[in-house]
Design a protein around this motif. Sequence first.
Motif, PDB file in Angstrom:
ATOM      1  N   LEU A 116       0.873  -1.007   0.499  1.00 54.95           N
ATOM      2  CA  LEU A 116       0.386   0.085   0.192  1.00 54.95           C
ATOM      3  C   LEU A 116       0.624   1.130   0.366  1.00 54.95           C
ATOM      4  O   LEU A 116       0.732   2.093  -0.840  1.00 54.95           O
ATOM      5  N   TYR A 117       2.015   1.604   0.774  1.00 60.51           N
ATOM      6  CA  TYR A 117       2.299   2.390   1.131  1.00 60.51           C
ATOM      7  C   TYR A 117       3.561   2.824  -0.514  1.00 60.51           C
ATOM      8  O   TYR A 117       3.692   3.253  -0.500  1.00 60.51           O
ATOM      9  N   VAL A 132       6.085  -3.086   6.234  1.00 58.92           N
ATOM     10  CA  VAL A 132       4.618  -3.530   5.573  1.00 58.92           C
ATOM     11  C   VAL A 132       4.811  -2.492   6.590  1.00 58.92           C
ATOM     12  O   VAL A 132       3.176  -2.304   5.795  1.00 58.92           O
ATOM     13  N   THR A 133       4.300  -2.077   7.247  1.00 58.99           N
ATOM     14  CA  THR A 133       4.588  -0.205   8.072  1.00 58.99           C
ATOM     15  C   THR A 133       4.757   0.645   7.531  1.00 58.99           C
ATOM     16  O   THR A 133       5.544   0.379   7.125  1.00 58.99           O
ATOM     17  N   GLU A 134       4.132   1.696   7.235  1.00 55.22           N
ATOM     18  CA  GLU A 134       4.270   3.165   6.856  1.00 55.22           C
ATOM     19  C   GLU A 134       5.638   3.295   7.350  1.00 55.22           C
ATOM     20  O   GLU A 134       6.441   4.299   7.005  1.00 55.22           O
ATOM     21  N   GLU A 135       5.932   2.803   9.281  1.00 54.64           N
ATOM     22  CA  GLU A 135       7.338   3.520   9.593  1.00 54.64           C
ATOM     23  C   GLU A 135       8.191   2.813   9.221  1.00 54.64           C
ATOM     24  O   GLU A 135       9.238   3.537   8.626  1.00 54.64           O
ATOM     25  N   ASP A 136       8.228   1.877   8.150  1.00 50.48           N
ATOM     26  CA  ASP A 136       9.161   1.104   7.494  1.00 50.48           C
ATOM     27  C   ASP A 136       9.692   2.461   6.362  1.00 50.48           C
ATOM     28  O   ASP A 136      10.693   1.570   5.656  1.00 50.48           O
ATOM     29  N   HIS A 137       9.075   3.029   6.335  1.00 47.27           N
ATOM     30  CA  HIS A 137       9.248   3.621   4.883  1.00 47.27           C
ATOM     31  C   HIS A 137       9.112   5.308   4.753  1.00 47.27           C
ATOM     32  O   HIS A 137       9.118   5.348   3.993  1.00 47.27           O
ATOM     33  N   ASP A 138       9.300   4.944   5.970  1.00 51.62           N
ATOM     34  CA  ASP A 138      10.517   6.655   6.290  1.00 51.62           C
ATOM     35  C   ASP A 138      11.688   6.411   5.949  1.00 51.62           C
ATOM     36  O   ASP A 138      12.178   5.728   6.363  1.00 51.62           O
TER      37      ASP A 138
END
Length: 310
Positions: A287-288, A304-310
């Motif tokens: 998704l991100y 998986v999470t948005e924090e991983d994409h920061d």
Amino acid sequence: MADSDSEDDYMKMTFDDAPKDPQHETSLQRAARKRKEGEARSRQKSKAECEAEAELVREASLATALPETNKGFKMMAKFGFKQGDTLGKSETAQKEPIQIEIKEGRAGIGVESEKKRKYQEMWDQARREAKRAKEEEGNFFEERRQQQKERKAERDLDNAQRTAERLAEKEAEAENNGGAKEQHLTDINVLWRSRARHQIEHEHDRRLKNELTNSLASRLPTLAQEDNENDNDSKTALGHDVTPFYSTLENELEDEDPELAEFEALPVSERLQKILTFLRETYKYCLYCGHVYEGATMEGCPGVTEEDHD
């Protein structure tokens, strides 16, 4: 040469030409001195000067040891007291006299200590209130951050559900050769079933509103007698149809859905985690990243999470 050495060196000679003070005071000097002394005696000292002089006298008296010729000292000496010793048998007793504290003002004894106690209570109360305000401020900002985080998770959940629904519809169309397959509400995946249910409820409300608007005749009192020869449309036009206008919408919604209710009871973050995992495992979609990966490992996606994409 010897004679010259024996003579006094005129370079070392000193001449005392300065006038010497007279041995006796002149009448002018005596008059000036008496005038100054009279002015000094006649000048009234200020309160500050009197207090300063009294303080000096007091300090000088306290700094002066009791002379041995004093009657009190002689009486104590008979009991073995010596200059510099403490009173009594204890060697740790105080040797110096108790300092005098001058009481200023006309307030009673103990007022100062009471004032200090009240001031201390005021300071303690102010510190407690400041600490409580700081804690409340910290709690307020923490609640705001938590609310913003939850709203962001709800937006991400809605986007993930919409994406999963779209991908599932595309997959169903591909399996049916471009034709749409009608599904029962309970056959829809529970991860995005709430969207389908909300659409049905919205359509139900829309049709209900239309029937309420377009069925004024059904709410008018029936004055004419029933005519069996007229068809249903004629009866409705004449206001003879007494069938409730909402009957066509009865039982349109599904009964209670325990599976959906259990899923909706989960926290937003947990529901989001479930659907993100479903998208990755089923469609290899992040998704991100907004991208469908080819490999099962989804190489290039940070997590998986948005924090991983920061």
